[in-house]
Design a protein around this motif. Structure first.
Motif, mmCIF file in Angstrom:
data_model
loop_
_atom_site.group_PDB
_atom_site.id
_atom_site.type_symbol
_atom_site.label_atom_id
_atom_site.label_comp_id
_atom_site.label_asym_id
_atom_site.label_seq_id
_atom_site.Cartn_x
_atom_site.Cartn_y
_atom_site.Cartn_z
ATOM 1 N N CYS A 69 0.820 -1.221 0.000
ATOM 2 C CA CYS A 69 0.000 0.000 0.000
ATOM 3 C C CYS A 69 0.850 1.265 0.000
ATOM 4 O O CYS A 69 0.626 2.174 -0.801
ATOM 5 N N GLY A 70 1.827 1.342 0.898
ATOM 6 C CA GLY A 70 2.604 2.560 1.040
ATOM 7 C C GLY A 70 3.402 2.930 -0.197
ATOM 8 O O GLY A 70 3.702 4.113 -0.425
ATOM 9 N N THR A 71 3.748 1.947 -1.015
ATOM 10 C CA THR A 71 4.527 2.219 -2.218
ATOM 11 C C THR A 71 3.782 3.128 -3.179
ATOM 12 O O THR A 71 4.391 3.907 -3.925
ATOM 13 N N TYR A 72 2.461 3.069 -3.152
ATOM 14 C CA TYR A 72 1.675 3.722 -4.185
ATOM 15 C C TYR A 72 1.497 5.229 -3.982
ATOM 16 O O TYR A 72 0.850 5.881 -4.799
ATOM 17 N N ILE A 73 2.098 5.794 -2.934
ATOM 18 C CA ILE A 73 2.186 7.253 -2.879
ATOM 19 C C ILE A 73 3.041 7.746 -4.049
ATOM 20 O O ILE A 73 2.831 8.833 -4.587
ATOM 21 N N ASN A 74 4.005 6.933 -4.463
ATOM 22 C CA ASN A 74 4.823 7.237 -5.634
ATOM 23 C C ASN A 74 3.948 7.365 -6.884
ATOM 24 O O ASN A 74 4.076 8.314 -7.671
ATOM 25 N N SER A 75 3.017 6.430 -7.047
ATOM 26 C CA SER A 75 2.102 6.452 -8.186
ATOM 27 C C SER A 75 1.160 7.645 -8.101
ATOM 28 O O SER A 75 0.875 8.303 -9.109
ATOM 29 N N TYR A 76 0.667 7.907 -6.901
ATOM 30 C CA TYR A 76 -0.257 9.023 -6.685
ATOM 31 C C TYR A 76 0.383 10.344 -7.106
ATOM 32 O O TYR A 76 -0.219 11.162 -7.805
ATOM 33 N N LEU A 77 1.622 10.549 -6.683
ATOM 34 C CA LEU A 77 2.312 11.793 -7.016
ATOM 35 C C LEU A 77 2.546 11.912 -8.520
ATOM 36 O O LEU A 77 2.365 12.981 -9.113
ATOM 37 N N ALA A 78 2.943 10.818 -9.138
ATOM 38 C CA ALA A 78 3.210 10.851 -10.578
ATOM 39 C C ALA A 78 1.948 11.176 -11.362
ATOM 40 O O ALA A 78 1.976 11.987 -12.299
ATOM 41 N N ARG A 79 0.826 10.564 -10.986
ATOM 42 C CA ARG A 79 -0.398 10.790 -11.752
ATOM 43 C C ARG A 79 -1.000 12.164 -11.476
ATOM 44 O O ARG A 79 -1.377 12.872 -12.413
ATOM 45 N N THR A 80 -1.117 12.551 -10.222
ATOM 46 C CA THR A 80 -1.803 13.803 -9.915
ATOM 47 C C THR A 80 -1.038 15.020 -10.436
ATOM 48 O O THR A 80 -1.645 15.981 -10.908
ATOM 49 N N THR A 81 0.291 14.987 -10.362
ATOM 50 C CA THR A 81 1.049 16.121 -10.889
ATOM 51 C C THR A 81 0.959 16.178 -12.408
ATOM 52 O O THR A 81 0.914 17.270 -12.991
ATOM 53 N N SER A 82 0.903 15.022 -13.051
ATOM 54 C CA SER A 82 0.749 15.002 -14.509
ATOM 55 C C SER A 82 -0.629 15.495 -14.918
ATOM 56 O O SER A 82 -0.773 16.251 -15.894
ATOM 57 N N GLN A 83 -1.646 15.091 -14.177
ATOM 58 C CA GLN A 83 -2.999 15.566 -14.489
ATOM 59 C C GLN A 83 -3.110 17.070 -14.275
ATOM 60 O O GLN A 83 -3.776 17.767 -15.050
ATOM 61 N N ALA A 84 -2.455 17.585 -13.242
ATOM 62 C CA ALA A 84 -2.476 19.024 -13.004
ATOM 63 C C ALA A 84 -1.810 19.791 -14.134
ATOM 64 O O ALA A 84 -2.132 20.957 -14.398
ATOM 65 N N ALA A 85 -0.889 19.126 -14.837
ATOM 66 C CA ALA A 85 -0.194 19.755 -15.963
ATOM 67 C C ALA A 85 -0.937 19.552 -17.278
ATOM 68 O O ALA A 85 -0.448 19.966 -18.331
ATOM 69 N N GLY A 86 -2.113 18.883 -17.227
ATOM 70 C CA GLY A 86 -2.919 18.711 -18.422
ATOM 71 C C GLY A 86 -2.769 17.389 -19.131
ATOM 72 O O GLY A 86 -3.298 17.210 -20.238
ATOM 73 N N PHE A 87 -2.069 16.430 -18.520
ATOM 74 C CA PHE A 87 -1.883 15.105 -19.102
ATOM 75 C C PHE A 87 -2.771 14.085 -18.384
ATOM 76 O O PHE A 87 -3.294 14.342 -17.296
ATOM 77 N N ASP A 88 -2.911 12.912 -18.980
ATOM 78 C CA ASP A 88 -3.682 11.844 -18.344
ATOM 79 C C ASP A 88 -2.862 11.063 -17.332
ATOM 80 O O ASP A 88 -3.386 10.569 -16.339
ATOM 81 N N ASP A 89 -1.564 10.931 -17.580
ATOM 82 C CA ASP A 89 -0.735 10.103 -16.703
ATOM 83 C C ASP A 89 0.723 10.531 -16.842
ATOM 84 O O ASP A 89 1.094 11.265 -17.771
#
Length: 285
Positions: free
Chosen positions: A153-173
């Motif tokens: 479970c804890g590993t996926y903060i890495n995934s969360y950061l990668a996706r949310t920052t990309s979405q904030a920049a206008g990308f899907d992932d």
């Protein structure tokens, strides 16, 4: 909309979802100590099809044992629990999330027997959507720091950061690089490229998760006579590929139309269309 069902399978019986909630003082909540898996139950009109269910549950079991989250339920019992849960839910395609955690109010490390909960989530299935990706500013966590293959479970903060920052920049992932600066994978999906009739994908030693859908694609490619090459891939190679797509249990297969400024026509690529057609035949049995 992603929506969890109001009932879950929890420690051997079907209960209201809230009965499976961990304490606010649980160390699973505070420290991310838990193991989960993701399984799709495809509703095909009159029955469910679950792809490689036992393989998913074996991965869950192995990961939880590796970090000392022991539970008494057998893989067969968990499989039966999923079937029992689906029987009590309206028929549709569900993303099934089994999770092993400790619900008790103890923020410190303990050896208590772990809780097991299986919930179902309705998910939108925009199977034809093409994705826009960027190279993430967040590096893929090293498997020398946290073993990638255990689905912790804890590993996926890495995934969360990668996706949310990309979405904030206008990308899907976001596509993450590893410590060596080579391409690893997307936030929660394996990345595969198309080139001269072959599939090229980062090798597992690039801090890549050994996804079950990834291996399913390897089987499909073998049956179709399509070479699969697993190797180190550098970012400067992105311009060389004819297409790119993501693969995961929840995402299924998603074509990519661009990574940064590199443009692809993946959705119309004949090789991708052949692979996708076979994958849909498998999942709609």
């Amino acid at each position: 909309m992603f929506e969890a069902t109001p009932i879950v399978w929890h420690n051997g019986k079907i209960v209201p979802r809230e009965q499976a909630d961990p304490s606010i003082a649980s160390h699973s909540l505070h420290l991310g100590i838990g193991v989960f898996d993701g399984i799709t139950a495809y509703w095909n009109g009159d029955h469910y099809y679950i792809h490689r269910l036992i393989q998913h549950l074996e991965r869950l079991h192995n990961g939880s044992n590796k970090i000392g989250l022991y539970y008494s339920w057998s893989i067969e019992t968990l499989a039966a629990g999923i079937e029992e849960l689906l029987e009590q839910l309206p028929p549709t395609t569900y993303y099934i999330r089994p999770i092993i955690y400790r619900s008790q109010p103890n923020i410190f490390i303990t050896n208590d027997i772990a809780d097991v909960t299986i919930l179902a989530v309705t998910v939108p299935r925009d199977v034809n959507k093409s994705l826009s990706c960027q190279i993430s500013t967040f590096e893929r966590v090293s498997s020398r720091a946290i073993p990638i293959e255990w689905k912790l479970c804890g590993t996926y903060i890495n995934s969360y950061l990668a996706r949310t920052t990309s979405q904030a920049a206008g990308f899907d992932d976001g596509i993450m690089l590893n410590q060596a600066g080579n391409i690893a994978e997307a936030s929660a999906a394996n990345l595969l490229f198309l080139h001269q009739g072959s599939i090229i994908t980062p090798s597992l030693d690039s801090d890549v998760f050994p996804g079950i859908t990834r291996y399913t694609l390897f089987d499909i490619a073998h049956d179709l006579g399509i070479p699969v090459i697993e190797r180190t891939i550098q970012p400067n190679e992105l311009a060389c590929f004819e297409g790119a797509f993501l693969a995961s249990t929840m995402m299924e297969l998603k074509p990519i139309h661009n990574i940064q400024n590199y443009q692809y026509q993946t959705a119309n690529n004949q090789l991708f269309k052949r692979i996708l057609a076979v994958f849909r035949e498998i999942t709609h049995q």
